[in-house]
Scaffold this motif. Sequence first.
Motif, PDB file in Angstrom:
ATOM      1  N   HIS A  55       0.816  -1.223   0.000  1.00 27.14           N
ATOM      2  CA  HIS A  55       0.000   0.000   0.000  1.00 27.14           C
ATOM      3  C   HIS A  55       0.851   1.276   0.000  1.00 27.14           C
ATOM      4  O   HIS A  55       0.335   2.352  -0.279  1.00 27.14           O
ATOM      5  CB  HIS A  55      -0.944   0.008   1.205  1.00 27.14           C
ATOM      6  N   LEU A  56       2.134   1.138   0.312  1.00 28.30           N
ATOM      7  CA  LEU A  56       2.998   2.333   0.315  1.00 28.30           C
ATOM      8  C   LEU A  56       3.031   3.004  -1.054  1.00 28.30           C
ATOM      9  O   LEU A  56       3.300   4.197  -1.163  1.00 28.30           O
ATOM     10  CB  LEU A  56       4.431   1.950   0.715  1.00 28.30           C
ATOM     11  N   ILE A  59       1.435   6.428  -1.720  1.00 26.93           N
ATOM     12  CA  ILE A  59       2.088   7.714  -1.399  1.00 26.93           C
ATOM     13  C   ILE A  59       2.556   8.394  -2.683  1.00 26.93           C
ATOM     14  O   ILE A  59       2.677   9.620  -2.749  1.00 26.93           O
ATOM     15  CB  ILE A  59       3.263   7.493  -0.403  1.00 26.93           C
ATOM     16  N   VAL A  62       0.708  11.522  -4.089  1.00 26.29           N
ATOM     17  CA  VAL A  62       0.900  12.868  -3.532  1.00 26.29           C
ATOM     18  C   VAL A  62       2.367  13.315  -3.604  1.00 26.29           C
ATOM     19  O   VAL A  62       2.647  14.484  -3.866  1.00 26.29           O
ATOM     20  CB  VAL A  62       0.349  13.001  -2.076  1.00 26.29           C
ATOM     21  N   LEU A 113       7.023  14.140   2.522  1.00 27.33           N
ATOM     22  CA  LEU A 113       6.338  12.928   2.042  1.00 27.33           C
ATOM     23  C   LEU A 113       7.356  11.849   1.646  1.00 27.33           C
ATOM     24  O   LEU A 113       7.139  10.661   1.895  1.00 27.33           O
ATOM     25  CB  LEU A 113       5.438  13.265   0.853  1.00 27.33           C
ATOM     26  N   ILE A 116       8.527  10.207   4.775  1.00 21.60           N
ATOM     27  CA  ILE A 116       7.531   9.247   5.304  1.00 21.60           C
ATOM     28  C   ILE A 116       7.548   7.962   4.468  1.00 21.60           C
ATOM     29  O   ILE A 116       7.392   6.863   4.997  1.00 21.60           O
ATOM     30  CB  ILE A 116       6.124   9.892   5.306  1.00 21.60           C
TER      31      ILE A 116
ATOM     32  N   ARG B   3       7.330  -7.634   7.212  1.00 22.33           N
ATOM     33  CA  ARG B   3       6.750  -6.504   6.490  1.00 22.33           C
ATOM     34  C   ARG B   3       6.151  -5.511   7.492  1.00 22.33           C
ATOM     35  O   ARG B   3       5.464  -5.918   8.419  1.00 22.33           O
ATOM     36  CB  ARG B   3       5.652  -7.024   5.570  1.00 22.33           C
ATOM     37  N   VAL B   4       6.432  -4.216   7.286  1.00 20.13           N
ATOM     38  CA  VAL B   4       5.914  -3.211   8.223  1.00 20.13           C
ATOM     39  C   VAL B   4       4.439  -2.965   7.935  1.00 20.13           C
ATOM     40  O   VAL B   4       3.956  -3.265   6.843  1.00 20.13           O
ATOM     41  CB  VAL B   4       6.683  -1.881   8.108  1.00 20.13           C
ATOM     42  N   GLU B   6       1.865  -0.852   6.649  1.00 23.33           N
ATOM     43  CA  GLU B   6       2.004   0.249   5.683  1.00 23.33           C
ATOM     44  C   GLU B   6       0.995   1.366   5.884  1.00 23.33           C
ATOM     45  O   GLU B   6       1.279   2.523   5.560  1.00 23.33           O
ATOM     46  CB  GLU B   6       1.839  -0.305   4.263  1.00 23.33           C
ATOM     47  N   TRP B   7      -0.166   1.028   6.391  1.00 23.31           N
ATOM     48  CA  TRP B   7      -1.250   2.017   6.434  1.00 23.31           C
ATOM     49  C   TRP B   7      -0.947   3.282   7.241  1.00 23.31           C
ATOM     50  O   TRP B   7      -1.304   4.377   6.807  1.00 23.31           O
ATOM     51  CB  TRP B   7      -2.557   1.369   6.913  1.00 23.31           C
ATOM     52  N   TYR B   9       1.734   4.914   7.485  1.00 22.75           N
ATOM     53  CA  TYR B   9       2.548   5.800   6.644  1.00 22.75           C
ATOM     54  C   TYR B   9       1.712   6.413   5.519  1.00 22.75           C
ATOM     55  O   TYR B   9       1.858   7.593   5.181  1.00 22.75           O
ATOM     56  CB  TYR B   9       3.738   5.030   6.055  1.00 22.75           C
ATOM     57  N   VAL B  10       0.835   5.585   4.946  1.00 31.37           N
ATOM     58  CA  VAL B  10      -0.026   6.081   3.858  1.00 31.37           C
ATOM     59  C   VAL B  10      -0.983   7.147   4.403  1.00 31.37           C
ATOM     60  O   VAL B  10      -1.112   8.241   3.836  1.00 31.37           O
ATOM     61  CB  VAL B  10      -0.821   4.908   3.226  1.00 31.37           C
ATOM     62  N   ALA B  12      -0.689   8.940   7.139  1.00 30.91           N
ATOM     63  CA  ALA B  12       0.072  10.141   7.548  1.00 30.91           C
ATOM     64  C   ALA B  12       0.393  11.009   6.338  1.00 30.91           C
ATOM     65  O   ALA B  12       0.298  12.242   6.405  1.00 30.91           O
ATOM     66  CB  ALA B  12       1.359   9.722   8.248  1.00 30.91           C
ATOM     67  N   SER B  13       0.736  10.379   5.210  1.00 31.96           N
ATOM     68  CA  SER B  13       1.067  11.143   3.996  1.00 31.96           C
ATOM     69  C   SER B  13      -0.123  11.962   3.514  1.00 31.96           C
ATOM     70  O   SER B  13       0.019  13.144   3.166  1.00 31.96           O
ATOM     71  CB  SER B  13       1.479  10.202   2.872  1.00 31.96           C
ATOM     72  N   TYR B  14      -1.280  11.336   3.478  1.00 32.80           N
ATOM     73  CA  TYR B  14      -2.461  12.039   2.956  1.00 32.80           C
ATOM     74  C   TYR B  14      -2.957  13.108   3.929  1.00 32.80           C
ATOM     75  O   TYR B  14      -3.347  14.204   3.514  1.00 32.80           O
ATOM     76  CB  TYR B  14      -3.563  11.029   2.603  1.00 32.80           C
ATOM     77  N   LEU B  16      -1.151  14.724   6.067  1.00 33.01           N
ATOM     78  CA  LEU B  16      -0.177  15.824   6.011  1.00 33.01           C
ATOM     79  C   LEU B  16      -0.387  16.667   4.749  1.00 33.01           C
ATOM     80  O   LEU B  16      -0.371  17.899   4.803  1.00 33.01           O
ATOM     81  CB  LEU B  16       1.242  15.251   6.034  1.00 33.01           C
TER      82      LEU B  16
END
Lengths: 256, 46
Positions: A55-56, A59, A62, A113, A116, B3-4, B6-7, B9-10, B12-14, B16
């Motif tokens: 899902h990364l 990012i 954006v 971004l 992150i 695996r980390v 992911e959500w 980070y996703v 937080a990006s949006y 922000l």
Amino acid sequence: MSGLAISDSDLRTAPPGDGAARANAPVVLLGLALALMVGGQVYGFQHAPDRMMGHLQKIMYVHVPAAWAAFVAFGWVLWDSVLVLWRRSETADLRAAAAAEVGAVMTALTLVLGSIWGRPTWGVWWTWDARLTSTAVMFLVFVGYLALRALTDDPERRARWSAAVGILGALNVPIVYYSVQWWRTLHQPISTARDLDPSYRIGLWVNAAAFVVLLVGLVRVRYGAARMRLEADRREEARLLGGRAGAQRAGGVRAS
Amino acid sequence: MPRVDEWPYVIASYVLTWAVLAAYGWYLWRQWTQASRDAQNPGDFR
């Protein structure tokens, strides 16, 4: 009075506050950008996660558009800075300053971004990688550009100095872009829309369009505000000078 | 390597992105309205 000229092109790009249509233009642009952003992000979230990044990958919708919008903004600064030095255009000076400010905001957003995105991908928030470092340098140059404008009250000197820094700053754009080819970096190499899976490509293009329209809308608002502020200051100055001259003529100003 | 998640980070990006753009847009809008008011009412500002 400043030595900057008001050219014909200045008149064609007169203050947005002059007419209802001009005043509404930024609102239309910002509304369009908002619609494109919401649409592009909803579209982007509907696709399956990437095989490698999971899902990364989302990012990207954006981070990459913010970087591209910054590049467009600094290209705009370059164009208007050349106009300042060539034609001494006051409008170009105000517009370059507006584009530099919005570009700096977009670059700051790109850096944060990217940080992150980098943490779960590379295991670090920041590294002195060529792409990251060159982007940070570009950001600092434009922060310096904005700080420089506050250093002098002489409009002509401010315009010339900032145009020179604006041109130097914009020369960073190709360095940032090709940094991943010229040096060994952690950042992924230059990729085009063709390298992307079609399901990701549309989302990226819609979001990129959203950010560029947003950039144009924000620059218009910033430029319009700066233009109106300048005119208000000049009118106030003229009113005060006129009032003092009138008072002197009427014998209202006494010698101390 | 595990695996980390992911959500975070996703998200937080949006969050922000929207927060920065909204804050900057608001700041610009205030600059615009203040300058517009001052341009229409000379002598009435500062």
